[in-house]
Design an enzyme around this catalytic site. Structure first.
Site, PDB file in Angstrom:
ATOM      1  N   VAL A   1       0.838  -1.199   0.000  1.00 33.37           N
ATOM      2  CA  VAL A   1       0.000   0.000   0.000  1.00 33.37           C
ATOM      3  C   VAL A   1       0.875   1.251   0.000  1.00 33.37           C
ATOM      4  O   VAL A   1       0.630   2.204  -0.749  1.00 33.37           O
ATOM      5  CB  VAL A   1      -0.962  -0.005   1.204  1.00 33.37           C
ATOM      6  CG1 VAL A   1      -1.713   1.322   1.307  1.00 33.37           C
ATOM      7  CG2 VAL A   1      -1.964  -1.151   1.084  1.00 33.37           C
ATOM      8  N   CYS A   2       1.909   1.250   0.814  1.00 33.42           N
ATOM      9  CA  CYS A   2       2.795   2.412   0.894  1.00 33.42           C
ATOM     10  C   CYS A   2       3.526   2.650  -0.423  1.00 33.42           C
ATOM     11  O   CYS A   2       3.795   3.801  -0.795  1.00 33.42           O
ATOM     12  CB  CYS A   2       3.799   2.232   2.023  1.00 33.42           C
ATOM     13  SG  CYS A   2       3.054   2.149   3.671  1.00 33.42           S
TER      14      CYS A   2
END
Length: 218
Positions: free
Chosen positions: A44-45
């Protein structure tokens, strides 16, 4: 003690992918966005850092400096940037803090003061609370705090929208209504009397005495 809106953003010295910085000096008279990540090479990051890289010019034109943070050393950030560029189509041009001693995460109340040890031995779940966005004004005060779970990617378009509102309301005696976008009508601040409002804005629409609507001032 937690960090609250209106508090002075803690100052710090840290290593970044662009060298050592003193945070308040680095900000200078700019606005700032500090956004944090639990660990490098997390999915996600990776998408977040890539999107932020693509929209960095939007922040620059608003006099906003962007800085990332991850609880890993800076040499791993550089390796991660290769993956970000490959998978997201953009490479971060903003600095990314290597918070391997957890100092910044502790200062900004994202990790307990007792946190210690080798950051490389910690899992993303160990650092899952390092998922904040802080918007900081030129006065070094915290203007916005957003906290996201690990499973939900952040909405940086919303951060830009809030910055537009913060910058507008810092210079004009107005507030912005729900879902407001740049250029839409605004609300005269409740602290402004009707007499003062007439001097500042002329006429306004008033669906209720406490809701005074005017075009966005320039």
């Amino acid at each position: 003690m937690g960090l609250h809106l209106g508090d002075t953003a803690p100052d710090f010295t840290a290593d970044t992918t662009q060298g050592k910085i003193d945070f308040h000096d680095w900000l200078g008279d700019s606005w700032g966005v500090l956004f944090s990540h639990p660990k490098d090479f997390t999915p996600v990051c990776t998408t977040e850092l890539g999107y932020m890289a693509r929209i960095t010019p939007e922040f620059e034109q608003r006099n906003v400096k962007v800085i990332g943070l991850s609880v890993d050393p800076t040499d791993r950030h550089e390796q991660w940037a290769d993956d970000i560029e490959e998978t997201q189509g953009a490479r971060p041009t903003y600095p990314i803090i290597g918070d391997s001693d957890f100092n910044v995460s502790k200062l900004y109340d994202m990790l307990p003061a007792s946190t210690s040890g080798d950051p490389l031995q910690r899992t993303p779940a160990d650092n899952q609370t390092v998922r904040n966005v802080f918007v900081i004004g030129p006065d070094k005060k915290v203007k916005l705090i957003l906290v996201y779970p690990m499973t939900t990617g952040r909405n940086f378009d919303e951060v830009i929208r809030v910055i537009d509102s913060l910058q507008l309301t810092a210079t004009h005696k107005v507030s912005t209504p729900v879902n407001w976008q740049q250029g839409e009508d605004v609300i005269i601040a409740g602290s402004v009397s009707n007499d003062e409002a007439k001097e500042l804005f002329g006429d306004w629409r008033e669906p209720k005495p406490y809701i005074r609507i005017v075009p966005q001032p320039n």
